[in-house]
Scaffold this motif. Structure first.
Motif, PDB file in Angstrom:
ATOM      1  N   PRO A   3     -47.841   9.970 -82.758  1.00 12.22           N
ATOM      2  CA  PRO A   3     -46.400   9.680 -82.807  1.00 12.22           C
ATOM      3  C   PRO A   3     -45.768   9.885 -84.185  1.00 12.22           C
ATOM      4  N   SER A   4     -46.503   9.616 -85.245  1.00 14.08           N
ATOM      5  CA  SER A   4     -45.960   9.812 -86.597  1.00 14.08           C
ATOM      6  C   SER A   4     -45.697  11.291 -86.874  1.00 14.08           C
ATOM      7  N   ASP A   5     -46.659  12.150 -86.503  1.00 18.83           N
ATOM      8  CA  ASP A   5     -46.464  13.597 -86.679  1.00 18.83           C
ATOM      9  C   ASP A   5     -45.322  14.106 -85.805  1.00 18.83           C
ATOM     10  N   ALA A   6     -45.256  13.606 -84.568  1.00 14.40           N
ATOM     11  CA  ALA A   6     -44.185  14.007 -83.651  1.00 14.40           C
ATOM     12  C   ALA A   6     -42.821  13.605 -84.214  1.00 14.40           C
ATOM     13  N   CYS A  10     -39.906  16.202 -85.143  1.00 17.66           N
ATOM     14  CA  CYS A  10     -38.603  16.086 -84.477  1.00 17.66           C
ATOM     15  C   CYS A  10     -37.471  15.961 -85.498  1.00 17.66           C
ATOM     16  N   CYS A  11     -37.709  15.200 -86.557  1.00 17.78           N
ATOM     17  CA  CYS A  11     -36.697  15.082 -87.618  1.00 17.78           C
ATOM     18  C   CYS A  11     -36.442  16.441 -88.268  1.00 17.78           C
ATOM     19  N   LYS A  12     -37.509  17.200 -88.464  1.00 19.21           N
ATOM     20  CA  LYS A  12     -37.380  18.536 -89.071  1.00 19.21           C
ATOM     21  C   LYS A  12     -36.533  19.468 -88.198  1.00 19.21           C
ATOM     22  N   TYR A  13     -36.685  19.357 -86.876  1.00 19.25           N
ATOM     23  CA  TYR A  13     -35.972  20.248 -85.951  1.00 19.25           C
ATOM     24  C   TYR A  13     -34.707  19.630 -85.354  1.00 19.25           C
ATOM     25  N   GLU A  31     -31.662  21.018 -77.114  1.00 14.52           N
ATOM     26  CA  GLU A  31     -31.358  20.703 -78.504  1.00 14.52           C
ATOM     27  C   GLU A  31     -31.670  19.240 -78.795  1.00 14.52           C
ATOM     28  N   ILE A  32     -32.374  18.985 -79.888  1.00 20.34           N
ATOM     29  CA  ILE A  32     -32.651  17.609 -80.294  1.00 20.34           C
ATOM     30  C   ILE A  32     -31.368  17.013 -80.851  1.00 20.34           C
ATOM     31  N   THR A  33     -30.908  15.904 -80.238  1.00 13.35           N
ATOM     32  CA  THR A  33     -29.643  15.291 -80.648  1.00 13.35           C
ATOM     33  C   THR A  33     -29.834  13.985 -81.402  1.00 13.35           C
ATOM     34  N   ARG A  34     -30.997  13.326 -81.235  1.00  9.08           N
ATOM     35  CA  ARG A  34     -31.240  12.058 -81.905  1.00  9.08           C
ATOM     36  C   ARG A  34     -32.739  11.802 -81.948  1.00  9.08           C
ATOM     37  N   VAL A  35     -33.186  11.152 -83.021  1.00  7.09           N
ATOM     38  CA  VAL A  35     -34.602  10.822 -83.170  1.00  7.09           C
ATOM     39  C   VAL A  35     -34.708   9.410 -83.734  1.00  7.09           C
ATOM     40  N   ASP A  36     -35.586   8.599 -83.156  1.00  5.21           N
ATOM     41  CA  ASP A  36     -35.947   7.337 -83.786  1.00  5.21           C
ATOM     42  C   ASP A  36     -37.467   7.221 -83.734  1.00  5.21           C
ATOM     43  N   ARG A  37     -38.020   6.116 -84.169  1.00  5.88           N
ATOM     44  CA  ARG A  37     -39.480   5.969 -84.275  1.00  5.88           C
ATOM     45  C   ARG A  37     -40.194   5.907 -82.929  1.00  5.88           C
ATOM     46  N   ARG A  38     -39.435   5.699 -81.826  1.00  8.91           N
ATOM     47  CA  ARG A  38     -40.066   5.603 -80.506  1.00  8.91           C
ATOM     48  C   ARG A  38     -39.749   6.775 -79.595  1.00  8.91           C
ATOM     49  N   GLN A  39     -38.575   7.397 -79.758  1.00  8.68           N
ATOM     50  CA  GLN A  39     -38.137   8.449 -78.829  1.00  8.68           C
ATOM     51  C   GLN A  39     -37.386   9.556 -79.546  1.00  8.68           C
ATOM     52  N   ALA A  71     -40.518   9.810 -74.930  1.00  9.77           N
ATOM     53  CA  ALA A  71     -41.317   8.949 -75.809  1.00  9.77           C
ATOM     54  C   ALA A  71     -42.163   9.804 -76.752  1.00  9.77           C
ATOM     55  N   LEU A  72     -42.152   9.457 -78.027  1.00  7.51           N
ATOM     56  CA  LEU A  72     -42.908  10.241 -79.007  1.00  7.51           C
ATOM     57  C   LEU A  72     -44.402  10.243 -78.713  1.00  7.51           C
ATOM     58  N   GLY A  73     -44.915   9.172 -78.116  1.00  2.00           N
ATOM     59  CA  GLY A  73     -46.338   9.098 -77.804  1.00  2.00           C
ATOM     60  C   GLY A  73     -46.782  10.055 -76.715  1.00  2.00           C
ATOM     61  N   THR A  74     -45.852  10.603 -75.930  1.00  2.00           N
ATOM     62  CA  THR A  74     -46.218  11.530 -74.851  1.00  2.00           C
ATOM     63  C   THR A  74     -46.119  12.999 -75.261  1.00  2.00           C
ATOM     64  N   ILE A  75     -45.622  13.275 -76.449  1.00  2.00           N
ATOM     65  CA  ILE A  75     -45.409  14.660 -76.881  1.00  2.00           C
ATOM     66  C   ILE A  75     -46.721  15.290 -77.319  1.00  2.00           C
ATOM     67  N   LEU A  76     -47.029  16.439 -76.718  1.00  2.00           N
ATOM     68  CA  LEU A  76     -48.230  17.190 -77.087  1.00  2.00           C
ATOM     69  C   LEU A  76     -47.914  18.337 -78.033  1.00  2.00           C
TER      70      LEU A  76
END
Length: 86
Positions: A3-6, A10-13, A31-39, A71-76
């Motif tokens: 999740p930390s890498d994700a 996500c913040c980068k993109y 398009e990524i519109t918002r990012v937080d530590r969980r999603q 959820a950031l934990g589900t991103i591969l």
């Protein structure tokens, strides 16, 4: 991907069109519109058949909406989406 890498990726993109694959095998394009530590919130790209949960966000497409959360934990994997799909 942890999740930390994700989160960092996500913040980068943020604001860019991406292709995200999750642990259940779904591919989300938009398009990524918002990012937080969980999603991460992605606004689906209708023009190129991006899909997700069928929720287009508050305010409509390309409006003030965030799209839908993943959820950031589900991103591969996360990659910039190409301009044209073949």
């Amino acid at each position: 991907m942890n999740p930390s890498d994700a989160y960092n990726l996500c913040c980068k993109y943020h604001g860019k069109r991406v292709r995200i694959s999750d642990s259940s095998g779904r591919v989300h394009v938009g398009e990524i519109t918002r990012v937080d530590r969980r999603q991460v919130w992605i606004l689906p790209d209708r023009r190129y058949s991006g899909y997700g949960l069928g929720f287009w966000g508050f305010g409509g497409y390309r409006g003030a909406g965030f799209g839908y959360g993943i959820a950031l934990g589900t991103i591969l994997g996360i990659a910039l989406a190409p301009i044209i799909f073949f």
